[in-house]
Design a protein around this motif. Structure first.
Motif, PDB file in Angstrom:
ATOM      1  N   ALA A 220      -3.748 -11.651  11.445  1.00 43.86           N
ATOM      2  CA  ALA A 220      -4.026 -10.212  11.542  1.00 43.86           C
ATOM      3  C   ALA A 220      -3.220  -9.436  10.504  1.00 43.86           C
ATOM      4  O   ALA A 220      -3.738  -8.500   9.868  1.00 43.86           O
ATOM      5  N   THR A 221      -1.967  -9.825  10.309  1.00 38.58           N
ATOM      6  CA  THR A 221      -1.130  -9.160   9.309  1.00 38.58           C
ATOM      7  C   THR A 221      -1.693  -9.378   7.907  1.00 38.58           C
ATOM      8  O   THR A 221      -1.757  -8.437   7.102  1.00 38.58           O
ATOM      9  N   ASP A 222      -2.112 -10.598   7.603  1.00 32.76           N
ATOM     10  CA  ASP A 222      -2.709 -10.896   6.298  1.00 32.76           C
ATOM     11  C   ASP A 222      -3.958 -10.055   6.067  1.00 32.76           C
ATOM     12  O   ASP A 222      -4.166  -9.509   4.975  1.00 32.76           O
ATOM     13  N   GLU A 223      -4.797  -9.956   7.083  1.00 33.34           N
ATOM     14  CA  GLU A 223      -6.024  -9.176   6.954  1.00 33.34           C
ATOM     15  C   GLU A 223      -5.704  -7.701   6.742  1.00 33.34           C
ATOM     16  O   GLU A 223      -6.351  -7.022   5.940  1.00 33.34           O
ATOM     17  N   HIS A 224      -4.702  -7.209   7.456  1.00 32.14           N
ATOM     18  CA  HIS A 224      -4.308  -5.809   7.303  1.00 32.14           C
ATOM     19  C   HIS A 224      -3.775  -5.556   5.891  1.00 32.14           C
ATOM     20  O   HIS A 224      -4.134  -4.556   5.252  1.00 32.14           O
ATOM     21  N   LEU A 225      -2.930  -6.448   5.390  1.00 37.43           N
ATOM     22  CA  LEU A 225      -2.400  -6.297   4.038  1.00 37.43           C
ATOM     23  C   LEU A 225      -3.515  -6.363   2.995  1.00 37.43           C
ATOM     24  O   LEU A 225      -3.500  -5.617   2.014  1.00 37.43           O
ATOM     25  N   SER A 226      -4.476  -7.231   3.199  1.00 33.56           N
ATOM     26  CA  SER A 226      -5.603  -7.323   2.276  1.00 33.56           C
ATOM     27  C   SER A 226      -6.358  -6.002   2.235  1.00 33.56           C
ATOM     28  O   SER A 226      -6.736  -5.527   1.163  1.00 33.56           O
ATOM     29  N   GLY A 227      -6.549  -5.411   3.399  1.00 33.34           N
ATOM     30  CA  GLY A 227      -7.209  -4.107   3.461  1.00 33.34           C
ATOM     31  C   GLY A 227      -6.415  -3.037   2.732  1.00 33.34           C
ATOM     32  O   GLY A 227      -6.987  -2.191   2.028  1.00 33.34           O
ATOM     33  N   LEU A 228      -5.100  -3.075   2.871  1.00 28.65           N
ATOM     34  CA  LEU A 228      -4.261  -2.101   2.165  1.00 28.65           C
ATOM     35  C   LEU A 228      -4.344  -2.300   0.656  1.00 28.65           C
ATOM     36  O   LEU A 228      -4.396  -1.318  -0.102  1.00 28.65           O
ATOM     37  N   PHE A 229      -4.349  -3.556   0.196  1.00 30.73           N
ATOM     38  CA  PHE A 229      -4.461  -3.814  -1.237  1.00 30.73           C
ATOM     39  C   PHE A 229      -5.800  -3.311  -1.776  1.00 30.73           C
ATOM     40  O   PHE A 229      -5.856  -2.707  -2.851  1.00 30.73           O
ATOM     41  N   ILE A 230      -6.861  -3.554  -1.035  1.00 34.90           N
ATOM     42  CA  ILE A 230      -8.180  -3.092  -1.462  1.00 34.90           C
ATOM     43  C   ILE A 230      -8.202  -1.572  -1.519  1.00 34.90           C
ATOM     44  O   ILE A 230      -8.706  -0.973  -2.475  1.00 34.90           O
ATOM     45  N   SER A 231      -7.632  -0.933  -0.502  1.00 33.08           N
ATOM     46  CA  SER A 231      -7.579   0.525  -0.472  1.00 33.08           C
ATOM     47  C   SER A 231      -6.763   1.070  -1.637  1.00 33.08           C
ATOM     48  O   SER A 231      -7.154   2.036  -2.300  1.00 33.08           O
ATOM     49  N   THR A 232      -5.632   0.444  -1.912  1.00 35.59           N
ATOM     50  CA  THR A 232      -4.780   0.878  -3.016  1.00 35.59           C
ATOM     51  C   THR A 232      -5.498   0.719  -4.351  1.00 35.59           C
ATOM     52  O   THR A 232      -5.412   1.595  -5.226  1.00 35.59           O
ATOM     53  N   THR A 233      -6.233  -0.359  -4.506  1.00 34.65           N
ATOM     54  CA  THR A 233      -6.992  -0.578  -5.736  1.00 34.65           C
ATOM     55  C   THR A 233      -8.033   0.519  -5.911  1.00 34.65           C
ATOM     56  O   THR A 233      -8.204   1.048  -7.016  1.00 34.65           O
ATOM     57  N   GLY A 234      -8.710   0.871  -4.835  1.00 38.13           N
ATOM     58  CA  GLY A 234      -9.699   1.949  -4.894  1.00 38.13           C
ATOM     59  C   GLY A 234      -9.063   3.275  -5.280  1.00 38.13           C
ATOM     60  O   GLY A 234      -9.606   4.034  -6.092  1.00 38.13           O
ATOM     61  N   ILE A 235      -7.908   3.560  -4.710  1.00 39.80           N
ATOM     62  CA  ILE A 235      -7.205   4.807  -5.031  1.00 39.80           C
ATOM     63  C   ILE A 235      -6.781   4.806  -6.502  1.00 39.80           C
ATOM     64  O   ILE A 235      -6.927   5.822  -7.199  1.00 39.80           O
ATOM     65  N   ASN A 236      -6.269   3.675  -6.977  1.00 35.31           N
ATOM     66  CA  ASN A 236      -5.868   3.585  -8.387  1.00 35.31           C
ATOM     67  C   ASN A 236      -7.059   3.791  -9.315  1.00 35.31           C
ATOM     68  O   ASN A 236      -6.936   4.463 -10.350  1.00 35.31           O
ATOM     69  N   ASN A 237      -8.199   3.230  -8.963  1.00 34.96           N
ATOM     70  CA  ASN A 237      -9.399   3.418  -9.789  1.00 34.96           C
ATOM     71  C   ASN A 237      -9.801   4.885  -9.834  1.00 34.96           C
ATOM     72  O   ASN A 237     -10.161   5.402 -10.897  1.00 34.96           O
ATOM     73  N   ARG A 238      -9.740   5.546  -8.691  1.00 41.53           N
ATOM     74  CA  ARG A 238     -10.087   6.975  -8.666  1.00 41.53           C
ATOM     75  C   ARG A 238      -9.105   7.786  -9.489  1.00 41.53           C
ATOM     76  O   ARG A 238      -9.490   8.708 -10.218  1.00 41.53           O
ATOM     77  N   MET A 239      -7.815   7.444  -9.387  1.00 40.04           N
ATOM     78  CA  MET A 239      -6.809   8.164 -10.171  1.00 40.04           C
ATOM     79  C   MET A 239      -7.049   7.971 -11.663  1.00 40.04           C
ATOM     80  O   MET A 239      -6.897   8.914 -12.449  1.00 40.04           O
ATOM     81  N   ASP A 240      -7.437   6.763 -12.067  1.00 42.24           N
ATOM     82  CA  ASP A 240      -7.739   6.510 -13.477  1.00 42.24           C
ATOM     83  C   ASP A 240      -8.916   7.356 -13.936  1.00 42.24           C
ATOM     84  O   ASP A 240      -8.898   7.904 -15.047  1.00 42.24           O
ATOM     85  N   ARG A 241      -9.935   7.467 -13.112  1.00 39.00           N
ATOM     86  CA  ARG A 241     -11.089   8.301 -13.475  1.00 39.00           C
ATOM     87  C   ARG A 241     -10.676   9.762 -13.577  1.00 39.00           C
ATOM     88  O   ARG A 241     -11.089  10.469 -14.505  1.00 39.00           O
TER      89      ARG A 241
END
Length: 75
Positions: free
Chosen positions: A36-57
């Protein structure tokens, strides 16, 4: 040599068996929590990547706006 009481050995082995079963159950729960912790961290990484992409745009858009309005520093 002292006599070995099979009943005493059996009782000790039963207690060890119960302890091992408890340890197995605890390990099973820990595996579930780790997953469950691994899955939660994976979700956070995906979310962070999305935020970084938006910030780059946004950064790119801001650069274009500054160039268009001649707000950029002369380099």
């Amino acid at each position: 040599m002292a006599e070995v009481d099979p009943a005493l050995i059996y009782e000790v082995l039963k207690k060890i068996q119960i302890d091992v079963a408890d340890i197995k159950a605890d390990i099973g729960e820990l595996k579930i929590r780790a997953t469950a912790t691994d899955e939660h961290l994976s979700g956070l990484f995906i979310s962070t990547t999305g935020i970084n992409n938006r910030m780059d745009r946004f950064d790119g858009r801001l650069d274009r706006i500054e160039r268009r309005l001649d707000l950029t520093d002369a380099r």
